[in-house]
Design an enzyme around this catalytic site. Structure first.
Site, short mmCIF file in Angstrom:
data_model
loop_
_atom_site.label_atom_id
_atom_site.label_comp_id
_atom_site.label_asym_id
_atom_site.label_seq_id
_atom_site.Cartn_x
_atom_site.Cartn_y
_atom_site.Cartn_z
N GLU A 162 0.81 -1.22 0.00
CA GLU A 162 0.00 0.00 0.00
C GLU A 162 0.85 1.27 0.00
OE1 GLU A 162 -2.61 -3.29 1.34
OE2 GLU A 162 -0.59 -2.61 1.92
N HIS A 184 -11.34 -5.89 8.88
CA HIS A 184 -11.99 -5.62 7.60
C HIS A 184 -13.28 -4.81 7.75
CE1 HIS A 184 -9.49 -9.20 6.92
NE2 HIS A 184 -9.44 -8.84 5.65
#
Length: 657
Positions: free
Chosen positions: A396, A463
């Protein structure tokens, strides 16, 4: 050992003069530092041949990303000295308007991208610039610097991997000067040479004597010529030494005396000067002439900088430079609508934006053939190709830095976080690079980061976060959080139009659970403009995203409650006008967010209302949010976590107050 090789006498004298300039500037700066006339100094004495040699070997329109010891990059690119001196004194003619010091600046005029103190993202930025060059097919390369200490950072390894996988034309220049601040190489890495690491990335590598200007110049010129024809990353380790401390306050007491003495005999300027004299290329008279010319040039430019008026603080100017100006133009829909899901609206917005902006690149994990884990980008690679729809490694941070590099090179980009939770692995370049860029050196970050977020789908602690509060605190970012398909598509196209960095939150629970009539063509909606969904007189309800649907569901079941319902749509910038107008009418306010309560956007909205509408309030502002725990996955625990359960109680208590 110097060998003339194919270089003319004129070129050798040019290199000598290019070496002298940063050395003589440094010697003057060290005096000024002791006099308190500059704030800080990171010395490159002993390392000049690397910066000068690399810059001399590159073409002027090829980007270089230097560090704080690479004065030779700036001088070899012929930046006016008075502007450099103004920069170091925080004067208006500097490159950062007094906002950042020393070498923390860049300039598009000279194709230089300045460093940030976090070091690692620098390599990812170079990846983005190189990717832009590949997409332009301009046969250009870029060079990026770091020290031996910086190579231990994870961002460096991520960027090396990306460059290798994508065959990016980057020269990764490592200045191995033996120490990371005071930590010797023996305590930093165990490989014999840093260049050994290149093998793990299947990357070409070279070791160069960083104190030999001829070797640096000729080898880099040859490598650069080859990379322009055959794009690929190259890892280059320059062996050198810094003769002064990490910065002047550090000193060199941690360096063994015999090591300093050894490297003093390898001084890149004194040895090159001796070579030129021994071969008859440089005379005593010419040496004195060159040094006198440079010293006079330094003095004249210093006088210009010293005589420059100091910066006059201007709050309005400071605030206006946080973001690049965005001239929003409304694009209205002209075609028919289609009843689609939230997920389809996002997908359609991306597809149309790709058609609308030929310089737009989308990057993310599994977004090409697979279409992303939520299938939002499914089919886009068939239309736009793998150059513009790019699968990325799991990295990322490097990809966000790459997106910034693309912006530097004139591109727009959208980066998909597979889940908003994973953005923590890319937090540094967002808050320290993208957010501060326009303010620091007038370079925008034309990047949208898509953030699939939120609870309600049993995904658990890793998540399910809705982490908008991580970013609403950071000046320079914009934060968008739609609740309906129509808004999602129109706000996404605007976010991509906007030249500033935008965090675009998309709630996963809404992807396939909500439908709406949405125009089929390209249209935009303004950022920073809330929407009044419902009009009433008894209270104001403010919310956004998934939590807004809790509100609408509650009001549907309690039709006697008369309430203004405000959908914020964007959290930064925040539409305070709509909020205050409603509060002044109803006198009672409740703010609902999905995130846990403390430190969330609801707290700031509550404070703003108390500070600006206190005399209109008939009750304290209430907040509803989730409990102060991570998000559990088990359905009953998740239900307990979410503030939806407490919504009815809090609204009724506010009405009865």
């Amino acid at each position: 050992m110097f060998f003339k090789k194919n270089l003319s006498n004129k070129k050798l004298i040019e290199l000598y003069e290019a070496l002298l300039l940063p050395r003589l500037i440094e010697e003057k700066m060290l005096i000024l530092l002791r006099q308190g006339k500059i704030s800080k100094w990171f010395s490159g004495i002993g390392q000049e041949a690397i910066a000068v040699g690399v810059t001399s070997a590159l073409e002027d329109d090829e980007y270089i990303l230097p560090m704080h010891r690479n004065l030779g990059v700036f001088t070899t690119r012929k930046i006016p000295l008075h502007r450099l001196f103004s920069q170091w004194q925080g004067k208006p003619n500097g490159f950062t308007k007094g906002r950042d010091r020393s070498f923390h600046f860049g300039t598009q005029e000279y194709n230089i991208v300045g460093m940030i103190s976090h070091l690692g993202p620098q390599f990812g930025v170079a990846d983005g610039i190189a990717l832009g060059n590949l997409l332009k097919k301009n046969n250009k390369i870029c060079a990026v610097f770091t020290g031996d200490g910086g190579t231990s950072e994870g961002d460096i390894h991520e960027a090396l991997n990306v460059a290798s996988v994508w065959k990016l034309p980057v020269l990764f220049c490592i200045e191995n000067n033996g120490y990371g601040l005071s930590t010797p190489s023996s305590e930093q890495f165990k490989c014999e040479q840093l260049s050994d690491r290149a093998k793990g990335y299947a990357m070409e590598s070279h070791i160069i004597d960083g104190n030999n200007i001829i070797e640096v110049y000729e080898k880099i010129a040859d490598i650069a010529k080859s990379v322009r024809k055959n794009p690929r990353p190259v890892f280059i380790e320059f062996m050198t030494f810094r003769m002064r401390g990490h910065e002047e306050a550090s000193g060199t007491k941690y360096v063994p005396k015999e090591l300093l003495e050894e490297w003093a005999t390898k001084d890149p300027i004194e040895n090159f000067q001796a070579f030129l004299k021994n071969t008859g290329i440089l005379t005593e008279e010419k040496e004195v002439e060159l040094k006198t010319k440079i010293i006079n040039k330094i003095s004249d430019n210093l006088e210009l900088a010293f005589n420059e008026n100091p910066i006059t603080p201007n709050t309005e100017k400071e605030l206006s430079d946080v973001y690049q100006y965005f001239d929003y133009k409304e694009i209205k829909s002209t075609k028919k609508t289609k009843n689609i899901r939230f997920v389809d609206a996002i997908s359609d917005g991306l597809r149309l934006a790709m058609q609308h902006h030929s310089n737009l690149v989308i990057m993310g994990q599994d977004i090409a053939e697979y279409g992303g884990v939520f299938k939002i980008t499914e089919g886009l690679v068939d239309t736009f190709g793998k150059e513009r729809i790019r699968n990325t490694p799991i990295c990322e941070s490097a990809i966000i830095s790459t997106a910034y590099g693309l912006s530097v090179n004139g591109f727009k980009s959208v980066v998909e976080m597979q889940f908003a939770d994973f953005v923590s692995s890319g937090f540094n370049p967002i808050v320290n690079l993208l957010a501060k860029s326009n303010y620091r050196w007038n370079q925008n970050a034309d990047v949208v980061i898509r953030m699939p977020c939120g609870a309600g789908v049993g995904a658990g602690p890793f998540h399910s976060q809705t982490n908008e509060a991580w970013f609403t605190k950071t000046p320079g970012l914009k934060v968008v959080y739609p609740a309906f398909p129509y808004d999602a598509k129109g706000l996404l196209t605007t976010a991509i139009e906007d030249p500033n960095p935008v965090l675009f939150f998309e709630h996963k629970a809404l992807y396939r659970s909500i439908r709406q009539d949405v125009p089929e063509d390209y249209y935009t909606l303004p950022l920073g403009k809330a929407k009044l969904l419902n009009k009433g007189n008894n209270l104001t309800i403010i919310s956004f995203g998934y939590a807004l649907h809790w509100v609408l569901e509650f009001l549907e079941e309690n039709s006697t409650i008369s309430a203004d319902v405000i959908d914020l749509r964007t959290l930064l910038p925040l539409d305070t006008d709509t909020i205050y107008s409603s509060v002044k009418k109803t006198g009672k306010v409740i703010v609902i967010q999905e995130d846990s309560l403390f430190g969330g956007i609801a707290s700031d909205i509550s404070s703003l209302i108390h500070e600006n509408c206190f005399e209109y309030l008939d009750a304290p502002v209430k907040r509803v949010a989730s409990i102060e725990t991570p998000i559990p996955f088990e359905p009953n625990l998740e239900k307990q976590y979410l503030g939806k359960n407490r919504l009815a109680k809090e609204i009724n208590e506010l009405i009865d107050y």
